[in-house]
Design an enzyme around this catalytic site. Structure first.
Site, PDB file in Angstrom:
ATOM      1  N   VAL A  59       0.850  -1.182   0.000  1.00 32.61           N
ATOM      2  CA  VAL A  59       0.000   0.000   0.000  1.00 32.61           C
ATOM      3  C   VAL A  59       0.889   1.236   0.000  1.00 32.61           C
ATOM      4  O   VAL A  59       1.868   1.306   0.745  1.00 32.61           O
ATOM      5  CB  VAL A  59      -0.929  -0.018   1.230  1.00 32.61           C
ATOM      6  CG1 VAL A  59      -1.734   1.266   1.331  1.00 32.61           C
ATOM      7  CG2 VAL A  59      -1.840  -1.237   1.185  1.00 32.61           C
ATOM      8  N   LYS A 108       2.833   1.865  -6.838  1.00 32.46           N
ATOM      9  CA  LYS A 108       2.480   0.925  -7.912  1.00 32.46           C
ATOM     10  C   LYS A 108       1.494   1.523  -8.909  1.00 32.46           C
ATOM     11  O   LYS A 108       1.637   1.322 -10.110  1.00 32.46           O
ATOM     12  CB  LYS A 108       1.972  -0.404  -7.340  1.00 32.46           C
ATOM     13  CG  LYS A 108       0.736  -0.313  -6.493  1.00 32.46           C
ATOM     14  CD  LYS A 108       0.450  -1.626  -5.780  1.00 32.46           C
ATOM     15  CE  LYS A 108      -0.763  -1.494  -4.883  1.00 32.46           C
ATOM     16  NZ  LYS A 108      -0.552  -0.571  -3.767  1.00 32.46           N
ATOM     17  N   SER A 109       0.503   2.277  -8.435  1.00 35.37           N
ATOM     18  CA  SER A 109      -0.468   2.879  -9.364  1.00 35.37           C
ATOM     19  C   SER A 109       0.205   3.908 -10.254  1.00 35.37           C
ATOM     20  O   SER A 109      -0.017   3.941 -11.468  1.00 35.37           O
ATOM     21  CB  SER A 109      -1.618   3.539  -8.592  1.00 35.37           C
ATOM     22  OG  SER A 109      -2.396   2.571  -7.950  1.00 35.37           O
ATOM     23  N   HIS A 121      -6.208  10.370  -7.954  1.00 39.54           N
ATOM     24  CA  HIS A 121      -5.965   9.476  -9.097  1.00 39.54           C
ATOM     25  C   HIS A 121      -6.506  10.109 -10.380  1.00 39.54           C
ATOM     26  O   HIS A 121      -5.852  10.048 -11.429  1.00 39.54           O
ATOM     27  CB  HIS A 121      -6.605   8.109  -8.865  1.00 39.54           C
ATOM     28  CG  HIS A 121      -5.784   7.189  -8.031  1.00 39.54           C
ATOM     29  ND1 HIS A 121      -5.162   6.086  -8.553  1.00 39.54           N
ATOM     30  CD2 HIS A 121      -5.473   7.205  -6.711  1.00 39.54           C
ATOM     31  CE1 HIS A 121      -4.499   5.456  -7.597  1.00 39.54           C
ATOM     32  NE2 HIS A 121      -4.683   6.117  -6.472  1.00 39.54           N
ATOM     33  N   ARG A 159      -4.215  12.812 -11.804  1.00 44.18           N
ATOM     34  CA  ARG A 159      -2.965  12.324 -12.387  1.00 44.18           C
ATOM     35  C   ARG A 159      -3.130  11.813 -13.804  1.00 44.18           C
ATOM     36  O   ARG A 159      -2.176  11.758 -14.561  1.00 44.18           O
ATOM     37  CB  ARG A 159      -2.396  11.178 -11.531  1.00 44.18           C
ATOM     38  CG  ARG A 159      -1.649  11.596 -10.328  1.00 44.18           C
ATOM     39  CD  ARG A 159      -0.734  10.503  -9.804  1.00 44.18           C
ATOM     40  NE  ARG A 159      -1.235   9.159  -9.851  1.00 44.18           N
ATOM     41  CZ  ARG A 159      -1.424   8.390  -8.784  1.00 44.18           C
ATOM     42  NH1 ARG A 159      -1.176   8.857  -7.577  1.00 44.18           N
ATOM     43  NH2 ARG A 159      -1.840   7.160  -8.913  1.00 44.18           N
TER      44      ARG A 159
END
Length: 179
Positions: A10, A14-15, A49, A52
């Protein structure tokens, strides 16, 4: 078909890394969002998110059925799923406490993951699937946490086995561990 799995802890980055992979492809990208805005903190995370992502990316939100994005993805070359761990969490949270760890529910979820992997394999798209690694931490303190780790561990292993490439992201640094 090309499946790329991006895993990590977490808040490991990674995202962001998966988004960079998709953007670097130079192709049409569909972002498949599995997060649900259950509270203010989650709404804030979802907004970050969204900010981005490039404006020209498509986006579809899926709830319990991971494969619900299939129709929307027809005109895209790259599908970025963020993330498998949230999808598993969504599924488990909609099951009553009395049925936690039910073999029937576990089997149904794993069958859905297998069906999704079959769709990925039959597709001509590049699919980038983000997921959290649960195998590095301790054993969860409650039944739901242990069930989540067991199911997600199985989904992650199934996905990584089929993937052509797997990355592990640690502290923002991606390591290619397969492919």
């Amino acid at each position: 078909m090309s499946l790329i799995v991006v895993t990590g802890g977490v808040r490991s980055g990674k995202s962001r890394f998966a988004e960079e992979l998709a953007a670097e492809s130079g192709r049409r990208v569909l972002y498949v969002a599995t997060g649900q805005a259950w509270d203010a903190e989650m709404r804030t995370r979802i907004e970050l998110h969204k900010k981005r992502r490039p404006d020209d990316w498509g986006c579809v939100e899926v709830g319990e059925r991971l494969s619900d994005y299939t129709d929307a993805s027809a005109h895209y070359d790259v599908v970025l799923i963020d993330c498998l761990s949230t999808w598993v969490s969504n599924r488990l949270m909609n099951i009553s406490e009395e049925e936690w760890r039910s073999e029937e529910h576990t089997a149904a979820l794993l069958q859905e993951a297998e069906a999704w992997l079959g769709q990925v394999q039959a597709s001509s798209q590049t699919v980038i699937a983000v997921t959290s690694e649960v195998g590095l931490g301790g054993v969860a303190m409650n039944r739901l946490g242990r069930w989540f780790a067991d199911v997600l561990g199985d989904v992650n292993q199934m996905s990584a086995q089929q993937a052509s490439t797997v990355y592990a992201v640690l502290s923002g640094i991606p390591w290619r561990i397969k492919g």
